[in-house]
Design a protein around this motif. Structure first.
Motif, mmCIF file in Angstrom:
data_model
loop_
_atom_site.group_PDB
_atom_site.id
_atom_site.type_symbol
_atom_site.label_atom_id
_atom_site.label_comp_id
_atom_site.label_asym_id
_atom_site.label_seq_id
_atom_site.Cartn_x
_atom_site.Cartn_y
_atom_site.Cartn_z
ATOM 1 N N GLU A 103 2.848 2.321 -10.339
ATOM 2 C CA GLU A 103 1.717 1.839 -11.136
ATOM 3 C C GLU A 103 1.419 0.378 -10.850
ATOM 4 O O GLU A 103 0.259 -0.045 -10.845
ATOM 5 C CB GLU A 103 2.018 2.022 -12.626
ATOM 6 N N ARG A 104 2.478 -0.409 -10.652
ATOM 7 C CA ARG A 104 2.329 -1.823 -10.354
ATOM 8 C C ARG A 104 3.194 -2.136 -9.145
ATOM 9 O O ARG A 104 4.172 -1.444 -8.871
ATOM 10 C CB ARG A 104 2.747 -2.707 -11.537
ATOM 11 N N VAL A 105 2.839 -3.218 -8.454
ATOM 12 C CA VAL A 105 3.627 -3.650 -7.292
ATOM 13 C C VAL A 105 3.860 -5.150 -7.393
ATOM 14 O O VAL A 105 2.924 -5.926 -7.613
ATOM 15 C CB VAL A 105 2.925 -3.314 -5.961
ATOM 16 N N ARG A 110 0.834 -1.215 0.000
ATOM 17 C CA ARG A 110 0.000 0.000 0.000
ATOM 18 C C ARG A 110 0.864 1.259 0.000
ATOM 19 O O ARG A 110 0.511 2.267 -0.630
ATOM 20 C CB ARG A 110 -0.936 -0.030 1.208
ATOM 21 N N ARG A 159 2.001 1.908 -3.517
ATOM 22 C CA ARG A 159 0.892 2.487 -4.286
ATOM 23 C C ARG A 159 0.751 3.973 -3.964
ATOM 24 O O ARG A 159 0.607 4.809 -4.859
ATOM 25 C CB ARG A 159 -0.409 1.779 -3.934
#
Length: 250
Positions: free
Chosen positions: A189-191, A181, A184
């Motif tokens: 954009e992506r994790v 989190r 983010r």
């Protein structure tokens, strides 16, 4: 002089996947170096125990053993549990020369294994600039182990990821879901989540649950029986073997 036996010492787990993964890794080590005797033992939960394997080796006439902790950092098990077990074995088995090898991490081969697992999970080089990475380890209260995880995260940040955050399944915060989190919130954009653990079990499951709860885009597999990890075990064995030879000839 015959080569010392390589004794791989894993922690052990009630989860049967743990022992199966450890045995798969040691089989790969055997395949990498035919003729080297490789044995596996566990500190708890699984058989055979470390004392039992050492007693069997001594009874079979083995002269030297390199005891290799299947651990990623120098924390309690490497500094206390395993040395204690080995000291007791040396007292009981004075004719058996037992040397404790170093732990596996940190090592470029571990970073390469992480990269392998992330690629297998779908990460491509072009994804890195817009992807945040969570380096999720089991966790420890040992300052040396904590520092190693932090340093690995810093090293990975310089390989192209937009950001890298460490996370811990126990002992410390943040948890995996918190790190996902946070990435983010920082604009990733992506994790992706990379478990920095060797075998499945309760803590890796906790990492996976946290990744799912926070909506991570990618969850890599545990390090497992990767070829890079097998080579690292042999590197640590060779390092300890050279030290053994030097000490015996002194």
């Amino acid at each position: 002089m015959s080569r010392p036996v390589l004794l791989v010492i894993a922690h052990g787990s009630r989860d049967p996947r743990h022992a199966a993964t450890v045995h798969a890794l040691t089989e790969r080590v055997r395949a990498e170096r035919p003729g080297l005797r490789v044995e596996t033992a566990f500190l708890e939960f699984n058989a055979p125990s470390v004392p039992r394997v050492l007693e069997r080796l001594a009874a079979q006439g083995a002269d030297e053993v390199v005891a290799l902790p299947l651990l990623l950092t120098r924390a309690f098990h490497a500094k206390a549990d395993i040395p204690s077990v080995l000291r007791e074995a040396r007292a009981r088995l004075p004719r058996l020369h037992i040397r404790q090898a170093d732990v596996l991490g940190p090592s470029p081969l571990l970073n390469a294994t992480l990269g392998r697992r992330l690629r297998e999970a779908g990460i491509r080089p072009g994804d890195l600039p817009r992807t945040g990475l969570v380096l999720a380890s089991a966790g420890s209260t040992d300052p040396e182990a904590i520092a190693v995880i932090a340093e690995i995260a810093r090293e990975l940040r310089h390989t192209g990821w937009c950001a890298v955050r460490p996370a811990f399944a126990s002992a410390l915060l943040p948890r995996t879901e918190d790190a996902v989190r946070a990435l983010r919130a920082d604009g990733a954009e992506r994790v992706a989540v990379a478990p920095y653990v060797i075998a499945p079990g309760r803590l890796p499951d906790r990492i996976a649950a946290g990744a799912e709860a926070a909506g991570a885009d990618v969850l890599a597999d545990v390090l497992g029986p990767a070829p890079e990890l097998a080579r690292l075990l042999l590197d640590r064995y060779d390092e300890a073997r050279v030290t053994v030879g030097a000490s015996l000839s002194a």
